[in-house]
Design a protein around this motif. Structure first.
Motif, short mmCIF file in Angstrom:
data_model
loop_
_atom_site.label_atom_id
_atom_site.label_comp_id
_atom_site.label_asym_id
_atom_site.label_seq_id
_atom_site.Cartn_x
_atom_site.Cartn_y
_atom_site.Cartn_z
N GLY A 22 0.83 -1.21 0.00
CA GLY A 22 0.00 0.00 0.00
C GLY A 22 0.86 1.25 0.00
O GLY A 22 0.58 2.22 -0.73
N PHE A 23 1.92 1.23 0.80
CA PHE A 23 2.81 2.40 0.87
C PHE A 23 3.50 2.62 -0.47
O PHE A 23 3.64 3.77 -0.92
CB PHE A 23 3.85 2.19 1.97
N LEU A 24 3.90 1.52 -1.12
CA LEU A 24 4.56 1.64 -2.42
C LEU A 24 3.60 2.22 -3.46
O LEU A 24 3.99 3.09 -4.26
CB LEU A 24 5.08 0.27 -2.86
N CYS A 25 2.36 1.75 -3.45
CA CYS A 25 1.36 2.29 -4.39
C CYS A 25 1.13 3.78 -4.12
O CYS A 25 1.07 4.59 -5.06
CB CYS A 25 0.04 1.53 -4.25
N GLY A 26 1.00 4.13 -2.85
CA GLY A 26 0.80 5.54 -2.50
C GLY A 26 1.99 6.39 -2.93
O GLY A 26 1.82 7.52 -3.43
N SER A 27 3.19 5.85 -2.76
CA SER A 27 4.40 6.59 -3.15
C SER A 27 4.44 6.78 -4.66
O SER A 27 4.80 7.86 -5.15
CB SER A 27 5.64 5.83 -2.72
N ALA A 28 4.06 5.73 -5.41
CA ALA A 28 4.06 5.84 -6.88
C ALA A 28 3.05 6.89 -7.33
O ALA A 28 3.36 7.72 -8.20
CB ALA A 28 3.74 4.48 -7.50
#
Lengths: 102, 144
Positions: free
Chosen positions: B50-56
Motif C-alpha cells: 500500500g505504501f509503495l502504491c501511494g508513493s508511486a
C-alpha cells in the motif's frame, strides 16, 4: 404551469421530510452517527478551502509571471511547493476522517 | 520609439530552483525505497505494498504538477504564442482520477493496505521537508 411546478416541488419536499419523521418513532430507532456526518462536512469544507487556496495561489503566480517574466523560475518553484503543500492539507483531513470513522 | 529589452533570467537562481526540484524528486525516490523496506519489515507486505502504491501515485502526481505549472508559466510568459490547453487540463484532472482509483482498488482488495497508501501519499511533504533541511544545512555550512 410555474405555480403547479412549485406545488409539486413543495409536496416532494414534504414527502422527503416525512420519511425520517416517521422513522424516528419507536424504541428501536438507531442513534444518529454524528461522527460520519461531521466527517462528511469536514471533508467538504477542507476540499472547498483547498480548492480556493490553490486557485488563489495560481492566480497570484500567473499575475506575478505576467508582471515579471524574468522571475519565472522562482515563482514556478514557489507555486509547485505551495500547490503540493495545499493538496496535502486535504489529505490530512482524509486521513483523520479514516482514523475516526470506522 | 524604444524596443522592449530581452527577458533575462538570473542563471544562479535558475540553477538553484531547478536543482531544488530535481533534489526533491530524488528525495522522494530514496524515501519511498527506504520507507517501503521499513514498512515491510515492521508491518508486513500488505502495508508495504500500500505504501509503495501511494508513493508511486504521489511521485506521478508531483511530476505532473511540475509539468502543469511549467505549461502555465509558458502561457503566462509567452502570451503571443498559441498553446494547447487540453493536455494541461487533462493531466491536471487525471491526477485526481489516478489517486481516487488507486485508493478504491486498494480499499476493495485489501483495506489493511489503505493506511499504507495514505502514508505514501504524504511522500512529497516528506521530500520537501528533507529539501528544507538540506538547504538549511548548506546555508549553515557556508555561514549564510
Amino acid at each position: 404551469m410555474r405555480r403547479l411546478l412549485s406545488y409539486l416541488f413543495m409536496a416532494l419536499a414534504f414527502m422527503f421530510l416525512a420519511v425520517p419523521v416517521f422513522a424516528q418513532g419507536g424504541e428501536t430507532a438507531s442513534a444518529v452517527n454524528w461522527v460520519a456526518i461531521a466527517a462528511g462536512f469536514s471533508m467538504a469544507i477542507a476540499s472547498a478551502v483547498c480548492g480556493l487556496a490553490q486557485g488563489r495561489a495560481t492566480a497570484a503566480a500567473a499575475e506575478a509571471l505576467g508582471r515579471n517574466p524574468a522571475a519565472r523560475s522562482g515563482i514556478q518553484f514557489a507555486l509547485i511547493l505551495g500547490l503540493a503543500l495545499i493538496e496535502s492539507l486535504a489529505l490530512y483531513t482524509l486521513v483523520i476522517i479514516f482514523a475516526k470513522v470506522k | 520609439m524604444t524596443t522592449a529589452a530581452p527577458l533575462t533570467t538570473d542563471p544562479n537562481s535558475e540553477a538553484f530552483y531547478s536543482g531544488a526540484l530535481v533534489r526533491i524528486s530524488r528525495f522522494m525516490l530514496v524515501l519511498a525505497a527506504a520507507l517501503t523496506a521499513a514498512a515491510w519489515w515492521r508491518y508486513g507486505w500488505r502495508i508495504a505494498l500500500g505504501f509503495l502504491c501511494g508513493s508511486a501515485v504521489a511521485y506521478l502526481n508531483f511530476h505532473w504538477l511540475k509539468r502543469v505549472v511549467s505549461a502555465l508559466a509558458d502561457r503566462a510568459t509567452q502570451p503571443g504564442q498559441v498553446h494547447s490547453s487540453r493536455g494541461v487540463v487533462l493531466r491536471f484532472l487525471l491526477r485526481y482520477v489516478l489517486m481516487g482509483l488507486g485508493a478504491y482498488v486498494i480499499f476493495t482488495v485489501s483495506p489493511a493496505s489503505l493506511y499504507g497508501l495514505f502514508a505514501g501519499l504524504f511522500l512529497p511533504v516528506a521530500a520537501i521537508a528533507c529539501e528544507a533541511a538540506y538547504e538549511m544545512g548548506v546555508a549553515l555550512k557556508s555561514g549564510f
